[in-house]
Design a protein around this motif. Structure first.
Motif, PDB file in Angstrom:
ATOM      1  N   LEU A 115       0.836  -1.197   0.000  1.00  0.00           N
ATOM      2  CA  LEU A 115       0.000   0.000   0.000  1.00  0.00           C
ATOM      3  C   LEU A 115       0.872   1.250   0.000  1.00  0.00           C
ATOM      4  O   LEU A 115       1.839   1.351   0.753  1.00  0.00           O
ATOM      5  CB  LEU A 115      -0.900   0.010   1.239  1.00  0.00           C
ATOM      6  CG  LEU A 115      -1.787   1.241   1.416  1.00  0.00           C
ATOM      7  CD1 LEU A 115      -2.856   1.294   0.328  1.00  0.00           C
ATOM      8  CD2 LEU A 115      -2.428   1.225   2.804  1.00  0.00           C
ATOM      9  N   ALA A 116       0.503   2.186  -0.859  1.00  0.00           N
ATOM     10  CA  ALA A 116       1.139   3.506  -0.850  1.00  0.00           C
ATOM     11  C   ALA A 116       0.024   4.540  -0.731  1.00  0.00           C
ATOM     12  O   ALA A 116      -0.986   4.452  -1.434  1.00  0.00           O
ATOM     13  CB  ALA A 116       1.939   3.724  -2.129  1.00  0.00           C
ATOM     14  N   TRP A 117       0.193   5.503   0.169  1.00  0.00           N
ATOM     15  CA  TRP A 117      -0.840   6.521   0.368  1.00  0.00           C
ATOM     16  C   TRP A 117      -0.171   7.856   0.666  1.00  0.00           C
ATOM     17  O   TRP A 117      -0.136   8.333   1.802  1.00  0.00           O
ATOM     18  CB  TRP A 117      -1.773   6.117   1.493  1.00  0.00           C
ATOM     19  CG  TRP A 117      -3.080   6.848   1.482  1.00  0.00           C
ATOM     20  CD1 TRP A 117      -3.403   7.956   0.761  1.00  0.00           C
ATOM     21  CD2 TRP A 117      -4.236   6.527   2.231  1.00  0.00           C
ATOM     22  NE1 TRP A 117      -4.691   8.352   1.011  1.00  0.00           N
ATOM     23  CE2 TRP A 117      -5.232   7.466   1.911  1.00  0.00           C
ATOM     24  CE3 TRP A 117      -4.539   5.530   3.141  1.00  0.00           C
ATOM     25  CZ2 TRP A 117      -6.494   7.447   2.477  1.00  0.00           C
ATOM     26  CZ3 TRP A 117      -5.793   5.502   3.708  1.00  0.00           C
ATOM     27  CH2 TRP A 117      -6.768   6.453   3.377  1.00  0.00           C
ATOM     28  N   PRO A 118       0.372   8.499  -0.360  1.00  0.00           N
ATOM     29  CA  PRO A 118       1.038   9.787  -0.142  1.00  0.00           C
ATOM     30  C   PRO A 118       0.038  10.880   0.196  1.00  0.00           C
ATOM     31  O   PRO A 118      -1.145  10.793  -0.162  1.00  0.00           O
ATOM     32  CB  PRO A 118       1.743  10.057  -1.468  1.00  0.00           C
ATOM     33  CG  PRO A 118       1.044   9.205  -2.469  1.00  0.00           C
ATOM     34  CD  PRO A 118       0.426   8.051  -1.737  1.00  0.00           C
ATOM     35  N   ASP A 119       0.502  11.919   0.885  1.00  0.00           N
ATOM     36  CA  ASP A 119      -0.353  13.061   1.217  1.00  0.00           C
ATOM     37  C   ASP A 119      -0.943  13.661  -0.051  1.00  0.00           C
ATOM     38  O   ASP A 119      -0.261  13.824  -1.063  1.00  0.00           O
ATOM     39  CB  ASP A 119       0.457  14.140   1.951  1.00  0.00           C
ATOM     40  CG  ASP A 119       0.841  13.705   3.358  1.00  0.00           C
ATOM     41  OD1 ASP A 119       0.196  12.765   3.882  1.00  0.00           O
ATOM     42  OD2 ASP A 119       1.786  14.284   3.917  1.00  0.00           O
ATOM     43  N   ALA A 121      -3.099  12.411  -2.080  1.00  0.00           N
ATOM     44  CA  ALA A 121      -3.409  11.472  -3.164  1.00  0.00           C
ATOM     45  C   ALA A 121      -4.235  10.319  -2.626  1.00  0.00           C
ATOM     46  O   ALA A 121      -4.326  10.106  -1.413  1.00  0.00           O
ATOM     47  CB  ALA A 121      -2.120  10.943  -3.786  1.00  0.00           C
ATOM     48  N   ASP A 122      -4.860   9.603  -3.534  1.00  0.00           N
ATOM     49  CA  ASP A 122      -5.619   8.422  -3.138  1.00  0.00           C
ATOM     50  C   ASP A 122      -4.675   7.267  -2.846  1.00  0.00           C
ATOM     51  O   ASP A 122      -3.571   7.194  -3.415  1.00  0.00           O
ATOM     52  CB  ASP A 122      -6.580   8.008  -4.267  1.00  0.00           C
ATOM     53  CG  ASP A 122      -7.714   8.996  -4.441  1.00  0.00           C
ATOM     54  OD1 ASP A 122      -8.104   9.641  -3.444  1.00  0.00           O
ATOM     55  OD2 ASP A 122      -8.217   9.115  -5.575  1.00  0.00           O
ATOM     56  N   PRO A 123      -5.104   6.354  -1.984  1.00  0.00           N
ATOM     57  CA  PRO A 123      -4.263   5.181  -1.742  1.00  0.00           C
ATOM     58  C   PRO A 123      -4.176   4.319  -2.999  1.00  0.00           C
ATOM     59  O   PRO A 123      -5.113   4.261  -3.793  1.00  0.00           O
ATOM     60  CB  PRO A 123      -4.987   4.444  -0.610  1.00  0.00           C
ATOM     61  CG  PRO A 123      -6.381   4.948  -0.646  1.00  0.00           C
ATOM     62  CD  PRO A 123      -6.328   6.335  -1.198  1.00  0.00           C
ATOM     63  N   ALA A 124      -3.052   3.680  -3.164  1.00  0.00           N
ATOM     64  CA  ALA A 124      -2.844   2.800  -4.318  1.00  0.00           C
ATOM     65  C   ALA A 124      -2.111   1.551  -3.857  1.00  0.00           C
ATOM     66  O   ALA A 124      -1.312   1.588  -2.914  1.00  0.00           O
ATOM     67  CB  ALA A 124      -2.040   3.511  -5.398  1.00  0.00           C
ATOM     68  N   VAL A 125      -2.408   0.463  -4.529  1.00  0.00           N
ATOM     69  CA  VAL A 125      -1.750  -0.801  -4.213  1.00  0.00           C
ATOM     70  C   VAL A 125      -0.933  -1.236  -5.417  1.00  0.00           C
ATOM     71  O   VAL A 125      -1.393  -1.163  -6.556  1.00  0.00           O
ATOM     72  CB  VAL A 125      -2.797  -1.901  -3.877  1.00  0.00           C
ATOM     73  CG1 VAL A 125      -2.116  -3.238  -3.663  1.00  0.00           C
ATOM     74  CG2 VAL A 125      -3.597  -1.502  -2.659  1.00  0.00           C
TER      75      VAL A 125
END
Length: 203
Positions: A115-119, A121-125
């Motif tokens: 999981l990546a969830w940068p400030d 932005a939407d979370p992405a897998v």
């Protein structure tokens, strides 16, 4: 535009396009020998995590060609009811076998979701390989699977310009050919055919 395609889609499309028109009315294959494979991998190094450590030998060449055949067989299925590329229309492997080959190759690179969830932005897998030593073919198979399961697959077409054997992603409703030169050749061929028919009717 094709440049907006995902890395996976671009990679598998480029692999399929190593079978191409040779410019002289025939079909060329960029992966006929190990040297061709090395050149292709070098051009796609950024999209291939295993490119740094892949072994360029006849076994790897055969494995990549096998994956390409599977991908092109499924490209042919994806463009139905349209006709597939004439380059291999008469010798496509069965779709079930193509799916099995892609799955078997992809299984050589087990992955876990990350999981990546940068400030802002939407979370992405994304899928991260578990085994850093996974073979090049595993990455290619996973790219093919990702592309074939994506909405971009619905825009895939086989170009039927004269002598063309390419697949392409349709970018607008009226697009019929992979590039303008194919459209020009098609228009010239149609004009020539109409002229020939009118001459025959006049005699």
């Amino acid at each position: 535009m094709e440049d907006s395609l995902s890395t996976d889609a671009r990679l598998v499309l480029d692999l399929a396009l190593t079978i191409r028109h040779d410019g002289h009315g025939g079909v060329a294959d960029d992966l006929t020998d190990v040297t061709g494979l090395v050149a292709w991998v070098e051009q796609h190094r950024d999209a291939l995590p295993a490119a740094e450590r892949f072994v360029a030998d006849h076994s790897m060449l055969a494995a990549v060609r096998d994956l390409r055949a599977a991908a092109r067989a499924l490209f042919a299925r994806a463009v139905l009811p349209g006709a597939p590329s004439p380059a291999d229309a008469a010798r496509l492997m069965p779709a079930a076998e193509a799916v099995a080959r892609l799955n078997a190759a992809a299984a050589l690179a087990p992955a876990v979701p990350v999981l990546a969830w940068p400030d802002g932005a939407d979370p992405a897998v994304r899928q991260k390989p578990v085994d850093a030593g996974a073979p090049l073919t595993a990455g290619l198979a996973r790219a093919a699977i990702a592309f074939l399961a994506s909405p971009d697959r619905q825009r895939l077409r086989a170009c039927h310009g004269p002598r063309c054997v390419r697949y392409f992603i349709k970018e607008h409703p009226r697009q019929e050919w992979c590039k303008p030169s194919c459209g020009n050749r098609a228009r010239v061929a149609r004009h020539h055919e109409r002229h020939k028919n009118s001459v025959q009717r006049g005699t």
